[in-house]
Design an enzyme around this catalytic site. Structure first.
Site: not given
Length: 261
Positions: A9-12
């Site tokens: 998962v990426s931050t956004d």
């Protein structure tokens, strides 16, 4: 079959339903159980973008593939693995070299055939287009905010305090330090000499523990101190009150060119 599951998962995307670490991991474990596959390793990549392969768990996965202990790599979706067509091509080459299959739990891919590899490459191309299109929309939105007199996110530069409506307040003590930096530079001090001088005087930067040559250079080269605001290609003159005069700023730039020669 020995399976390695890769979760990212990426931050956004942290808050998006269905993309959380537990949700992906639960789905992948259930998929392996339904196929009778053995999970030998789980690679959890939290807070990393798929724009390139420079991710800690991805690097570890590629190292483990070369050891020959993995038969299949399983992901929740292709874009969890990569969003770059070139990176996908390089990954598929590596998988093929070490006889590793690639599967997605929510999409139908077969990397053992030429048609399957073509299809997966086309999907990756669309994923890359989506990412680049999103970046363009974000850039346009930021430029629109500036036109409307609103400040984009990020820290206010040393010497200033910007609120969300782009109202600017000069932080007097910091402004005096900025002026001192420019005067010392024009008097012949170098970046390191100015940093040492400020540290000796006990003057603290806003974020770091002490001054260094990089922080001094950034202030000396930043025309925000003469009232100019820049964001990418967007330039707004006379946007806010200056801390130093344009004459002093130009003198500093002239001094920089002279020292470079």
């Amino acid at each position: 079959m020995k399976v390695a599951i890769y979760v990212r998962v990426s931050t956004d995307e942290q808050a998006k339903e269905g993309f959380s670490i537990p949700a992906q991991r639960e789905r992948l474990r259930a998929f392996c159980a339904s196929q009778g596959w053995e999970i030998v390793q789980e690679y959890i990549e939290e807070g990393w973008s798929a724009k390139d392969l420079e991710r800690p768990q991805m690097r570890q996965l590629l190292k483990d593939i070369k050891k020959g202990n993995i038969d299949i790599i399983l992901v929740y979706r292709l874009d969890r693995l990569t969003r770059s067509v070139l990176d996908l091509y390089l990954l598929l080459q590596t998988f093929e070299k070490y006889n590793v299959a690639f599967r997605s739990a929510t999409e139908v891919y077969d990397t053992s055939t030429a048609m399957g590899r073509l299809f997966i490459t086309l999907v990756a191309a669309l994923a890359q287009w989506e990412r680049e299109n999103l970046a363009e929309r974000v850039k346009f939105g930021i430029e629109q905010m500036i036109d409307e007199g609103k400040k984009p996110g990020g820290h206010s530069p040393y010497g200033y305090k910007f609120d969300k409506d782009f109202n600017c307040t000069i932080v007097e003590e910091e402004a005096k330090t900025v002026q001192m930096i420019y005067r010392l530079y024009c008097d012949g001090y170098g970046y390191r000499g100015i940093a040492d001088r400020l540290n000796e005087l006990g003057i603290k930067p806003r974020i770091a523990k002490e001054w260094n040559h990089n922080s001094i250079r950034d202030i000396l080269m930043n025309d925000i101190y003469i009232g100019t605001y820049r964001w990418g290609n967007k330039v707004v003159q006379n946007n806010h009150p200056p801390i130093i005069s344009e004459t002093l700023f130009k003198k500093a730039q002239k001094e920089k060119r002279k020292k470079k020669r």
